[in-house]
Design a protein around this motif. Structure first.
Motif, PDB file in Angstrom:
ATOM      1  N   ARG A 219      14.831  66.683  -3.024  1.00 44.61           N
ATOM      2  CA  ARG A 219      13.861  65.706  -2.385  1.00 44.61           C
ATOM      3  C   ARG A 219      13.628  64.735  -2.593  1.00 44.61           C
ATOM      4  N   ASP A 220      13.934  63.852  -4.291  1.00 47.12           N
ATOM      5  CA  ASP A 220      13.910  62.621  -4.422  1.00 47.12           C
ATOM      6  C   ASP A 220      14.648  61.889  -3.181  1.00 47.12           C
ATOM      7  N   ARG A 221      15.436  61.914  -2.695  1.00 49.68           N
ATOM      8  CA  ARG A 221      16.372  61.030  -2.149  1.00 49.68           C
ATOM      9  C   ARG A 221      17.037  62.038  -0.851  1.00 49.68           C
TER      10      ARG A 221
ATOM     11  N   GLU B 222      20.447  61.616 -14.240  1.00 48.02           N
ATOM     12  CA  GLU B 222      19.456  61.559 -12.906  1.00 48.02           C
ATOM     13  C   GLU B 222      19.154  63.078 -12.301  1.00 48.02           C
TER      14      GLU B 222
ATOM     15  N   ARG C 229      14.843  69.046  -7.025  1.00 45.66           N
ATOM     16  CA  ARG C 229      13.743  67.546  -6.967  1.00 45.66           C
ATOM     17  C   ARG C 229      14.555  66.479  -6.300  1.00 45.66           C
TER      18      ARG C 229
END
Length: 71
Positions: free
Chosen positions: A55-57, A34, A52
């Motif tokens: 940002r993705d979560r 991850e 990242r």
């Protein structure tokens, strides 16, 4: 002339501090892919990879959440 790296490499400890999590959690994230690590040992994680991950979560906030419950 001193060059500043715009995307520094973090140790597991530095990544944990940056993400505000335990080092063991960073190790699990790397193990489960991850978080992408740089090749080689010891483990190094780019700051952009940590950003990242955040940002993705991140879920955008709404002003009042579910406004219908206030009616």
């Amino acid at each position: 002339m001193l060059k500043i790296n715009p995307d520094p490499l973090f140790t597991k400890f530095q990544a944990a501090v940056y993400l505000n999590v335990k080092v063991s959690y960073v190790e699990d994230l790397v193990k489960h892919r991850e978080l992408t690590k740089s090749l080689g040992r010891p483990i190094r994680i780019r700051m952009s990879e940590c950003e990242r991950f955040i940002r993705d979560r991140t879920v955008p906030a709404t002003r009042f959440g579910n406004a219908s419950r206030f009616n």
